[in-house]
Design an enzyme around this catalytic site. Structure first.
Site, PDB file in Angstrom:
ATOM      1  N   ARG A  99      -8.243  -0.938  -5.711  1.00 56.84           N
ATOM      2  CA  ARG A  99      -8.727  -0.156  -4.560  1.00 56.84           C
ATOM      3  C   ARG A  99      -8.142   1.205  -4.838  1.00 56.84           C
ATOM      4  O   ARG A  99      -6.933   1.388  -4.832  1.00 56.84           O
ATOM      5  CB  ARG A  99      -8.203  -0.761  -3.257  1.00 56.84           C
ATOM      6  CG  ARG A  99      -8.426   0.101  -2.014  1.00 56.84           C
ATOM      7  CD  ARG A  99      -9.890   0.151  -1.608  1.00 56.84           C
ATOM      8  NE  ARG A  99     -10.069   1.001  -0.420  1.00 56.84           N
ATOM      9  CZ  ARG A  99     -10.396   2.298  -0.474  1.00 56.84           C
ATOM     10  NH1 ARG A  99     -10.577   2.893  -1.645  1.00 56.84           N
ATOM     11  NH2 ARG A  99     -10.530   2.985   0.638  1.00 56.84           N
ATOM     12  N   HIS A 102      -6.308   6.687  -2.401  1.00 55.66           N
ATOM     13  CA  HIS A 102      -6.999   7.187  -1.206  1.00 55.66           C
ATOM     14  C   HIS A 102      -6.016   7.340  -0.057  1.00 55.66           C
ATOM     15  O   HIS A 102      -4.865   6.918  -0.159  1.00 55.66           O
ATOM     16  CB  HIS A 102      -8.111   6.207  -0.794  1.00 55.66           C
ATOM     17  CG  HIS A 102      -7.598   4.893  -0.285  1.00 55.66           C
ATOM     18  ND1 HIS A 102      -7.139   3.894  -1.123  1.00 55.66           N
ATOM     19  CD2 HIS A 102      -7.447   4.396   0.981  1.00 55.66           C
ATOM     20  CE1 HIS A 102      -6.738   2.858  -0.408  1.00 55.66           C
ATOM     21  NE2 HIS A 102      -6.908   3.130   0.874  1.00 55.66           N
ATOM     22  N   HIS A 104      -6.034   7.582   4.617  1.00 62.20           N
ATOM     23  CA  HIS A 104      -6.802   7.444   5.854  1.00 62.20           C
ATOM     24  C   HIS A 104      -6.355   8.536   6.825  1.00 62.20           C
ATOM     25  O   HIS A 104      -5.186   8.599   7.184  1.00 62.20           O
ATOM     26  CB  HIS A 104      -6.581   6.074   6.481  1.00 62.20           C
ATOM     27  CG  HIS A 104      -6.816   4.958   5.511  1.00 62.20           C
ATOM     28  ND1 HIS A 104      -8.072   4.586   5.102  1.00 62.20           N
ATOM     29  CD2 HIS A 104      -5.949   4.154   4.841  1.00 62.20           C
ATOM     30  CE1 HIS A 104      -7.972   3.593   4.227  1.00 62.20           C
ATOM     31  NE2 HIS A 104      -6.693   3.312   4.053  1.00 62.20           N
ATOM     32  N   HIS A 148      -2.237   6.139  -1.008  1.00 64.94           N
ATOM     33  CA  HIS A 148      -1.872   4.833  -1.555  1.00 64.94           C
ATOM     34  C   HIS A 148      -2.983   4.249  -2.410  1.00 64.94           C
ATOM     35  O   HIS A 148      -4.113   4.754  -2.420  1.00 64.94           O
ATOM     36  CB  HIS A 148      -1.480   3.864  -0.434  1.00 64.94           C
ATOM     37  CG  HIS A 148      -2.557   3.682   0.610  1.00 64.94           C
ATOM     38  ND1 HIS A 148      -2.725   4.565   1.651  1.00 64.94           N
ATOM     39  CD2 HIS A 148      -3.504   2.725   0.780  1.00 64.94           C
ATOM     40  CE1 HIS A 148      -3.728   4.156   2.412  1.00 64.94           C
ATOM     41  NE2 HIS A 148      -4.227   3.042   1.904  1.00 64.94           N
ATOM     42  N   GLU A 171     -13.130   1.587   6.939  1.00 67.03           N
ATOM     43  CA  GLU A 171     -12.672   1.532   5.546  1.00 67.03           C
ATOM     44  C   GLU A 171     -13.686   2.227   4.632  1.00 67.03           C
ATOM     45  O   GLU A 171     -13.347   2.725   3.574  1.00 67.03           O
ATOM     46  CB  GLU A 171     -12.479   0.064   5.146  1.00 67.03           C
ATOM     47  CG  GLU A 171     -12.144  -0.215   3.690  1.00 67.03           C
ATOM     48  CD  GLU A 171     -10.774   0.305   3.241  1.00 67.03           C
ATOM     49  OE1 GLU A 171      -9.964   0.698   4.089  1.00 67.03           O
ATOM     50  OE2 GLU A 171     -10.544   0.322   2.021  1.00 67.03           O
TER      51      GLU A 171
HETATM   52 MN    MN Z   1      -6.072   2.059   2.503  1.00 69.94          MN
END
Ligand code: MN
Ligand code: MN
Length: 391
Positions: A99, A102, A104, A148, A171
Site C-alpha cells: 500500500r 501516502h 490522510h 506512511h 480510503e
Molecule cells: Mn493509510
C-alpha cells in the site's frame, strides 16, 4: 396525514418493542407486568420521533477496489450513513505487495492485523521515523497527516482492518506519492529530487494505490541512518495484553493511557463465549463502531422515544451505535464471537445498567419499578460485564 388505524398500529409496535427491551432486564415477571401496565397507561407520543437509522453494513457486499497486489473494501458514510465519526476498510495485500507511500488529510489511521504479516513505515512532522513489523493481533496508529506505507512481508496473504476517526474519510481519496509526482512538472521534480527529467517517465503516471512487489528482507535499514527514531511507538499488541475476564468472555481495552499516540480512538477486542450476553450499557462520550471478525451476535440498540432496533451480525459486518444510545450484544451460535470495536475518543467511558442500579437506594427502585424486597435482593449491585451462558 396517517389514518387512525395506521397510527394505532404503529404505536402498538413501539409499545411492544419497549416492552421487549424492558423484559430483557430480567427483573422478574411481576415487575415486568407492572411496567407493562404503566406502558399501556402512558400517553401516546405527541411528536413522533424519527425512526432509528440503519446501523448495519456488510463490508463484503461491495466489490471495492481490486487490482494487482491486493484489494480494499470500505465502510464510510457513503455505505453506512449513520457512521459519521468512524470509517473502516478491509484490506488484503499479496506477499510483497505494498500500500504505497501516502497520507490522510482528514483522519488518523488505526489498524488491526487479522491474518498474515506486514511492515509499516511512518514519518512524523518532527522528522522522526519508525519501521515496525506486525502479525495477527497487533495494531497500529498513525496520527492524521503522518506519511506512511504498508508492505506484506509474507509468506501468505496479509489481511488487516483499518479504522479512521472520520466517517467522511475515504480510503479511495488519499494523498498518494505517485499521484502527486505524476501531476508535478518534471523540471520541478528534477530539481527537487536530483534526478534527470527522463527518470520520471519510468515512474507510475497515475496513482498506484496498491501494487505488487517482492517480499523484503527480514531486516532493513532506512535510507537515512541519522534520522531520529520515533520517540512514541506506533505499534500496540492488543492480542498480547492481559484481558478483563468475565464469565461470558474477555475484553481488551486500549486507550491513550495504554497506547499514548492513540489520542483520538479507543480500541477494544471483545471475545464472547457461546451463549454470552454483553450487558446493557451505554457510552456517554463516544460513538461505537464494531467489526465482527468471527462468530455471530445480535446487537440491540435503544434510542429513546420507545425506539429499539435489533440486527444480527456475522463476519465482515459493521455495526454503528451512536453516542449515548443504550445497547447490548447477545452472542449467537456455537462458534465463539470476536468483535473489534472503536470509539471516537482516546479515553473509555461506560455506564452499565447494573452499576447504575447499584448506585441507587432500594426505596427509589421500589418506587420506580414496583419491586418488592425479594426482587431487590436479587438485583446486581455492580457491573457484570459479559454474562455467561444461561444454565
Ligand atoms: Mn493509510
Ligand atoms: Mn458498548
Amino acid at each position: 396525514m396517517p389514518d387512525q388505524a395506521g397510527t394505532d398500529s404503529k404505536a402498538g409496535i413501539d409499545r411492544r418493542s419497549l416492552f421487549e427491551a424492558i423484559s430483557r432486564v430480567s427483573l422478574g415477571l411481576a415487575a415486568t407486568a407492572a411496567i407493562a401496565e404503566q406502558v399501556k397507561a402512558a400517553p401516546a407520543e405527541e411528536t413522533k420521533a424519527d425512526e432509528l437509522e440503519d446501523f448495519k453494513y456488510d463490508i463484503d457486499s461491495e466489490k471495492g477496489w481490486v487490482g494487482p497486489g491486493g484489494s480494499a473494501k470500505e465502510a464510510t458514510v457513503k455505505q453506512l450513513p449513520v457512521s459519521q465519526s468512524i470509517a473502516g476498510v478491509s484490506m488484503k495485500l499479496d506477499p510483497g505487495a505494498i500500500r504505497e507511500l501516502h497520507w490522510h488529510a482528514l483522519a488518523a489511521e488505526w489498524a488491526y492485523v487479522l491474518t498474515g504479516r506486514c511492515r509499516t513505515t511512518v514519518i512524523t512532522p518532527n522528522g522522526q521515523a519508525e519501521v515496525d513489523d506486525f502479525e495477527e493481533g497487533d495494531t497500529w496508529y498513525f496520527p492524521r497527516g503522518h506519511g506512511h506505507a504498508i508492505q506484506n512481508t509474507g509468506p501468505g496473504e496479509c489481511h488487516f482492518l483499518l479504522g479512521f476517526d472520520n466517517g467522511h474519510f475515504s480510503e479511495f481519496g488519499t494523498f498518494s506519492i505517485t499521484d502527486w509526482i505524476a501531476r508535478t512538472p518534471r523540471n520541478v521534480l528534477a530539481r527537487n529530487l536530483n534526478l534527470p527529467e527522463s527518470a520520471f517517465g519510468q515512474m507510475p503516471q497515475k496513482e498506484l494505490y496498491i501494487g505488487p512487489g517482492k517480499v523484503p528482507p527480514a531486516v532493513e535499514d532506512i535510507r537515512n541512518a541519522d534520522l531520529q527514531p520515533s520517540q512514541s511507538a506506533h505499534k500496540f499488541r492488543i492480542g498480547k495484553m492481559p484481558p478483563r475476564v468475565f464469565a461470558g468472555g474477555e475484553e481488551r481495552i486500549v486507550t491513550q493511557n495504554e497506547f499514548p499516540i492513540q489520542t483520538t480512538l479507543t480500541a477494544v477486542r471483545m471475545d464472547l463465549k457461546p451463549g454470552a450476553l454483553r450487558e446493557m450499557h451505554w457510552h456517554p462520550h463516544a460513538d461505537e463502531w464494531q467489526f465482527f471478525v468471527k462468530g455471530r451476535g445480535r446487537v440491540t440498540i435503544f434510542g429513546s422515544h420507545g425506539r429499539v432496533k435489533t440486527e444480527e451480525f456475522g463476519p465482515g459486518h459493521v455495526a454503528f451505535i451512536k453516542q449515548g444510545y443504550g445497547h447490548f450484544i447477545e452472542q449467537v451460535g456455537d462458534e465463539p464471537t470476536r468483535i473489534l470495536i472503536l470509539f471516537n475518543s482516546g479515553l473509555y467511558q461506560e455506564i452499565s445498567l447494573t452499576n447504575w442500579l447499584g448506585g441507587n437506594p432500594n426505596s427509589l427502585l421500589t418506587t420506580n419499578f414496583g419491586l418488592n424486597q425479594d426482587m431487590l435482593d436479587r438485583l446486581p449491585k455492580k457491573e457484570v460485564g459479559i454474562l455467561g451462558k444461561r444454565s
